[in-house]
Design a protein around this motif. Structure first.
Motif, PDB file in Angstrom:
ATOM      1  N   ARG A   1      -6.386   9.293  -2.521  1.00 27.35           N
ATOM      2  CA  ARG A   1      -5.561   9.793  -3.625  1.00 27.35           C
ATOM      3  C   ARG A   1      -6.218   9.502  -4.975  1.00 27.35           C
ATOM      4  O   ARG A   1      -6.155  10.309  -5.887  1.00 27.35           O
TER       5      ARG A   1
ATOM      6  N   LEU B   1       0.826  -1.210   0.000  1.00 28.10           N
ATOM      7  CA  LEU B   1       0.000   0.000   0.000  1.00 28.10           C
ATOM      8  C   LEU B   1       0.860   1.261   0.000  1.00 28.10           C
ATOM      9  O   LEU B   1       0.504   2.262  -0.632  1.00 28.10           O
TER      10      LEU B   1
ATOM     11  N   ASN C   1      -4.877   2.058   3.362  1.00 29.52           N
ATOM     12  CA  ASN C   1      -5.714   1.780   2.205  1.00 29.52           C
ATOM     13  C   ASN C   1      -6.645   2.963   1.921  1.00 29.52           C
ATOM     14  O   ASN C   1      -6.830   3.359   0.765  1.00 29.52           O
TER      15      ASN C   1
ATOM     16  N   ASN D   1       0.515   4.072  -2.810  1.00 29.43           N
ATOM     17  CA  ASN D   1       0.297   5.451  -2.377  1.00 29.43           C
ATOM     18  C   ASN D   1       1.334   6.389  -2.991  1.00 29.43           C
ATOM     19  O   ASN D   1       0.999   7.458  -3.511  1.00 29.43           O
TER      20      ASN D   1
ATOM     21  N   VAL E   1      -4.818   5.656   0.152  1.00 30.85           N
ATOM     22  CA  VAL E   1      -4.685   5.365  -1.280  1.00 30.85           C
ATOM     23  C   VAL E   1      -5.995   5.666  -2.001  1.00 30.85           C
ATOM     24  O   VAL E   1      -6.007   6.296  -3.057  1.00 30.85           O
TER      25      VAL E   1
END
Length: 161
Positions: free
Chosen positions: A111, A65, A105, A69, A108
């Motif tokens: 994002r 992750l 998570n 990321n 991410v």
């Protein structure tokens, strides 16, 4: 595949191997983050998705992750073409028993959801569709998994908002 080998060693039973793997992973991640040279995303993502789907240990999931990321931050436009591959794996990872994995998570997913703005502050249409895609996937997960909604729903919603 260097990254795959490092990921395998992050969860090794031998403490010394694990520490070297974690340090090597951090160094490689930093090197890729700083590089201005082009590099292939597809093979990296294939390795990272495989690690998320097939490993149960927290350190490996956190490392995978962390890479995703960083790639979303560094090459958001290029990564947009992989969102449909990534999203089901990330949504599934929201059910992970580890709070640390779920929180990273969510970072991410945030994002992915964030629209890149032009100089006038307008979001690209495809970026807004990604936000809807992420939101709908999470709502669908909650509709299917009431237990997750009850145990982690407020955490997930709070962190995404």
């Amino acid at each position: 595949d260097i990254l795959g080998a490092i990921m395998c060693c992050i969860s090794d039973g031998e403490v010394e191997i694990r520490m070297v793997a974690e340090r090597t992973n951090d160094d490689l991640l930093s090197l890729v983050k700083k590089t201005s040279s082009p590099f292939e995303l597809r093979s990296l993502l294939r390795t990272l998705i495989n690690e998320l789907m097939n490993k149960d240990d927290v350190p490996t999931k956190m490392a995978a992750l962390g890479w995703i990321n960083m790639l979303m931050e560094k090459r958001k436009v290029d990564m947009n073409s992989f969102v449909e591959e990534l999203l089901p794996v990330l949504i599934r990872t929201l059910s992970d028993p580890s709070d640390a994995v779920v929180l990273l998570n969510l970072q991410v997913l945030s994002r992915i959801s964030l629209a890149q703005r032009d100089e006038k502050g307008n979001a690209e249409e495809s970026e807004e569709k990604q936000f809807e895609l992420v939101l709908n996937a999470i709502l669908s997960l909650f509709a299917k998994d009431r237990q997750l909604l009850e145990t982690r729903g407020s955490l997930i919603i709070r962190k995404l908002c």
